[in-house]
Design a protein around this motif. Sequence first.
Motif, PDB file in Angstrom:
ATOM      1  N   LYS A  43       0.702  -1.084  -0.272  1.00  0.00           N
ATOM      2  CA  LYS A  43      -0.462  -0.147  -0.021  1.00  0.00           C
ATOM      3  C   LYS A  43       0.960   1.280   0.478  1.00  0.00           C
ATOM      4  CE  LYS A  43      -2.773  -0.455   4.086  1.00  0.00           C
ATOM      5  NZ  LYS A  43      -1.756  -2.143   4.228  1.00  0.00           N
ATOM      6  N   SER A  44       1.519   1.386   1.057  1.00  0.00           N
ATOM      7  CA  SER A  44       2.661   2.263   1.145  1.00  0.00           C
ATOM      8  C   SER A  44       3.081   3.076  -0.165  1.00  0.00           C
ATOM      9  CB  SER A  44       3.476   2.648   2.895  1.00  0.00           C
ATOM     10  OG  SER A  44       2.938   3.005   3.279  1.00  0.00           O
ATOM     11  N   SER A  45       4.391   1.159  -0.387  1.00  0.00           N
ATOM     12  CA  SER A  45       4.718   1.827  -1.379  1.00  0.00           C
ATOM     13  C   SER A  45       4.214   2.232  -3.063  1.00  0.00           C
ATOM     14  CB  SER A  45       5.776   0.069  -1.807  1.00  0.00           C
ATOM     15  OG  SER A  45       6.038  -0.685  -0.990  1.00  0.00           O
ATOM     16  N   LEU A  46       2.747   1.648  -2.681  1.00  0.00           N
ATOM     17  CA  LEU A  46       2.099   2.033  -4.220  1.00  0.00           C
ATOM     18  C   LEU A  46       1.736   3.473  -4.001  1.00  0.00           C
ATOM     19  CD1 LEU A  46       0.334   2.085  -6.588  1.00  0.00           C
ATOM     20  CD2 LEU A  46      -1.364   1.416  -5.358  1.00  0.00           C
ATOM     21  N   ILE A  47       1.869   4.068  -3.039  1.00  0.00           N
ATOM     22  CA  ILE A  47       1.644   6.107  -2.589  1.00  0.00           C
ATOM     23  C   ILE A  47       3.021   6.461  -2.739  1.00  0.00           C
ATOM     24  CG2 ILE A  47       1.105   7.284  -1.314  1.00  0.00           C
ATOM     25  CD1 ILE A  47      -1.631   6.338  -1.975  1.00  0.00           C
ATOM     26  N   ARG A  48       4.075   5.933  -2.652  1.00  0.00           N
ATOM     27  CA  ARG A  48       5.473   6.929  -3.152  1.00  0.00           C
ATOM     28  C   ARG A  48       5.225   6.952  -4.595  1.00  0.00           C
ATOM     29  NH1 ARG A  48       9.871   3.902  -0.389  1.00  0.00           N
ATOM     30  NH2 ARG A  48      10.886   5.756  -1.407  1.00  0.00           N
ATOM     31  N   ALA A  49       5.113   5.420  -4.853  1.00  0.00           N
ATOM     32  CA  ALA A  49       5.614   5.277  -6.504  1.00  0.00           C
ATOM     33  C   ALA A  49       4.331   6.943  -7.626  1.00  0.00           C
ATOM     34  CB  ALA A  49       4.943   3.864  -7.609  1.00  0.00           C
ATOM     35  N   LEU A  50       2.815   6.508  -6.920  1.00  0.00           N
ATOM     36  CA  LEU A  50       2.389   7.565  -7.461  1.00  0.00           C
ATOM     37  C   LEU A  50       2.683   9.279  -7.427  1.00  0.00           C
ATOM     38  CD1 LEU A  50      -0.696   5.779  -6.224  1.00  0.00           C
ATOM     39  CD2 LEU A  50       0.120   5.981  -8.467  1.00  0.00           C
ATOM     40  N   ILE A  51       3.385   9.701  -6.074  1.00  0.00           N
ATOM     41  CA  ILE A  51       3.882  10.656  -5.485  1.00  0.00           C
ATOM     42  C   ILE A  51       5.209  11.596  -6.458  1.00  0.00           C
ATOM     43  CG2 ILE A  51       2.181  11.114  -3.889  1.00  0.00           C
ATOM     44  CD1 ILE A  51       4.524  10.676  -2.164  1.00  0.00           C
ATOM     45  N   GLY A  52       5.747   9.787  -6.560  1.00  0.00           N
ATOM     46  CA  GLY A  52       7.432  10.282  -7.702  1.00  0.00           C
ATOM     47  C   GLY A  52       8.323   9.871  -6.796  1.00  0.00           C
ATOM     48  N   ALA A  53       7.767   9.151  -5.242  1.00  0.00           N
ATOM     49  CA  ALA A  53       9.220   9.370  -4.267  1.00  0.00           C
ATOM     50  C   ALA A  53       9.745   7.577  -4.480  1.00  0.00           C
ATOM     51  CB  ALA A  53       8.715   9.540  -2.785  1.00  0.00           C
ATOM     52  N   LEU A  54       8.851   6.951  -5.231  1.00  0.00           N
ATOM     53  CA  LEU A  54       9.674   5.078  -5.722  1.00  0.00           C
ATOM     54  C   LEU A  54       9.130   5.069  -6.849  1.00  0.00           C
ATOM     55  CD1 LEU A  54      10.546   2.955  -4.536  1.00  0.00           C
ATOM     56  CD2 LEU A  54       8.729   2.228  -4.405  1.00  0.00           C
ATOM     57  N   PRO A  55      10.675   4.764  -7.988  1.00  0.00           N
ATOM     58  CA  PRO A  55      10.499   4.706  -9.041  1.00  0.00           C
ATOM     59  C   PRO A  55      10.493   3.415 -10.257  1.00  0.00           C
ATOM     60  CG  PRO A  55      13.516   4.526  -8.200  1.00  0.00           C
ATOM     61  CD  PRO A  55      12.428   5.149  -7.317  1.00  0.00           C
ATOM     62  N   PRO A  56       9.612   2.545 -10.754  1.00  0.00           N
ATOM     63  CA  PRO A  56       8.653   1.295 -11.034  1.00  0.00           C
ATOM     64  C   PRO A  56       9.930   0.618 -11.292  1.00  0.00           C
ATOM     65  CG  PRO A  56       7.562   3.598 -12.370  1.00  0.00           C
ATOM     66  CD  PRO A  56       8.585   4.505 -11.638  1.00  0.00           C
ATOM     67  N   ILE A  69      -1.110  17.718  -5.935  1.00  0.00           N
ATOM     68  CA  ILE A  69      -0.927  16.952  -4.978  1.00  0.00           C
ATOM     69  C   ILE A  69      -0.971  17.431  -3.258  1.00  0.00           C
ATOM     70  CG2 ILE A  69      -0.166  14.741  -3.992  1.00  0.00           C
ATOM     71  CD1 ILE A  69       0.730  13.770  -7.084  1.00  0.00           C
ATOM     72  N   GLY A  70      -1.943  17.268  -2.787  1.00  0.00           N
ATOM     73  CA  GLY A  70      -1.666  17.479  -1.254  1.00  0.00           C
ATOM     74  C   GLY A  70      -1.641  16.056  -1.020  1.00  0.00           C
ATOM     75  N   TYR A  71      -0.967  16.297   0.654  1.00  0.00           N
ATOM     76  CA  TYR A  71      -0.365  14.599   0.846  1.00  0.00           C
ATOM     77  C   TYR A  71      -0.663  14.895   2.364  1.00  0.00           C
ATOM     78  CZ  TYR A  71       3.049  10.982   2.631  1.00  0.00           C
ATOM     79  OH  TYR A  71       3.040   9.677   3.390  1.00  0.00           O
ATOM     80  N   VAL A  72      -1.436  13.886   2.914  1.00  0.00           N
ATOM     81  CA  VAL A  72      -1.927  14.152   4.597  1.00  0.00           C
ATOM     82  C   VAL A  72      -0.737  12.883   5.262  1.00  0.00           C
ATOM     83  CG1 VAL A  72      -2.872  13.777   6.302  1.00  0.00           C
ATOM     84  CG2 VAL A  72      -3.322  15.629   4.242  1.00  0.00           C
ATOM     85  N   PRO A  73       0.422  12.966   5.963  1.00  0.00           N
ATOM     86  CA  PRO A  73       1.038  11.479   6.143  1.00  0.00           C
ATOM     87  C   PRO A  73       0.177  11.381   7.692  1.00  0.00           C
ATOM     88  CG  PRO A  73       1.287  13.874   6.726  1.00  0.00           C
ATOM     89  CD  PRO A  73       0.921  13.813   5.835  1.00  0.00           C
ATOM     90  N   GLN A  74       0.484   9.944   8.329  1.00  0.00           N
ATOM     91  CA  GLN A  74       0.125   9.371   9.139  1.00  0.00           C
ATOM     92  C   GLN A  74       0.297  10.090  10.686  1.00  0.00           C
ATOM     93  OE1 GLN A  74       1.657   5.730  10.193  1.00  0.00           O
ATOM     94  NE2 GLN A  74       1.480   4.052   8.166  1.00  0.00           N
ATOM     95  N   SER A  75       1.753  10.987  10.294  1.00  0.00           N
ATOM     96  CA  SER A  75       1.918  11.903  11.663  1.00  0.00           C
ATOM     97  C   SER A  75       2.840  12.557  11.224  1.00  0.00           C
ATOM     98  CB  SER A  75       2.100  10.900  12.932  1.00  0.00           C
ATOM     99  OG  SER A  75       3.446  10.038  12.520  1.00  0.00           O
ATOM    100  N   LEU A  76       3.151  13.519  12.484  1.00  0.00           N
ATOM    101  CA  LEU A  76       4.445  14.537  11.932  1.00  0.00           C
ATOM    102  C   LEU A  76       4.257  14.489  13.712  1.00  0.00           C
ATOM    103  CD1 LEU A  76       5.707  16.092   9.841  1.00  0.00           C
ATOM    104  CD2 LEU A  76       3.985  17.932  10.308  1.00  0.00           C
ATOM    105  N   ALA A  77       6.022  14.350  13.634  1.00  0.00           N
ATOM    106  CA  ALA A  77       6.877  15.058  15.039  1.00  0.00           C
ATOM    107  C   ALA A  77       7.500  16.266  15.178  1.00  0.00           C
ATOM    108  CB  ALA A  77       7.749  13.919  15.134  1.00  0.00           C
ATOM    109  N   ILE A  78       6.621  16.858  16.175  1.00  0.00           N
ATOM    110  CA  ILE A  78       6.881  18.285  16.497  1.00  0.00           C
ATOM    111  C   ILE A  78       7.338  18.531  18.178  1.00  0.00           C
ATOM    112  CG2 ILE A  78       5.475  20.448  17.262  1.00  0.00           C
ATOM    113  CD1 ILE A  78       4.177  20.143  14.180  1.00  0.00           C
ATOM    114  N   ASP A  79       8.424  18.923  17.861  1.00  0.00           N
ATOM    115  CA  ASP A  79       9.115  19.208  18.766  1.00  0.00           C
ATOM    116  C   ASP A  79       8.474  19.499  20.468  1.00  0.00           C
ATOM    117  OD1 ASP A  79      10.697  19.590  21.547  1.00  0.00           O
ATOM    118  OD2 ASP A  79      12.474  20.840  20.013  1.00  0.00           O
TER     119      ASP A  79
END
Length: 250
Positions: A43-56, A69-79
């Motif tokens: 699942k996550s591999s497919l998302i990465r490929a669709l946004i261009g972060a993982l080459p086929p 593209i607007g991207y909403v991640p699982q979480s984001l670490a804030i100090d």
Amino acid sequence: MTTLIDTRDLTLAYHGRTVLRDVNLSLAPGEIVTIVGPNGSGKSSLIRALIGALPPAQGHVTRKRGLKIGYVPQSLAIDPTLPLTVARFLNLPRRIGAGRVAEALRQAGVPDLAQHQMTALSGGQFQRVLLARALLSEPDILILDEATQGLDQPGAAQFYRQIEAVRRQKGCAVLMVSHDLHVVMAASDRVLCLNGHICCEGTPEIVASAPEYRALFGTGTQGALALYRHEHTHSHGPDCDHDHGHEAAE
């Protein structure tokens, strides 16, 4: 109809090991598509490929020219020691102005959070702020990768209803990866079930009754799907007693 993203015979690999193969997928403007599947299904591999972060490894991905593209991640670490208001967070890395911040927060369903500290937000509020951040780019497509991770089921259902409202207001397509099977299925126009390849796809009702889907997740989802649609139609919250036993996360 113009296609936003199109894949043909897409195969993805890590360190020579194939994780997803022969994926043919088209995303059209305005539709909500959900990707489900067990751990390691790609699942996550497919998302990465669709946004261009993982080459086929094989095949190709085609994106509409100028696609936003607007991207909403699982979480984001804030100090936690960093004093950072929601408004300031949304103005990073470049200033966008109070008017656009207010509009994005309104669209995300949290219009009164601008002056709240990021570290003081609840899990649901935090994800709504990440949604607002994604909306600032006026996206053609919103991509959400397990964006309700850590939320309880009522909180997840409320978040997905907000996504439906965003789709109505903005007309953008939505692509979601989720383990919240009971609620996310009801919010989708189309569902793709992955297990190293696309093992079934179609409307939520078709996928929920498919033998391949039932082999992965059991049969508990279909009844919950009907109940959720009934509750949603009558503008009530989801049934909090839904079975959690068939949920899966990547």
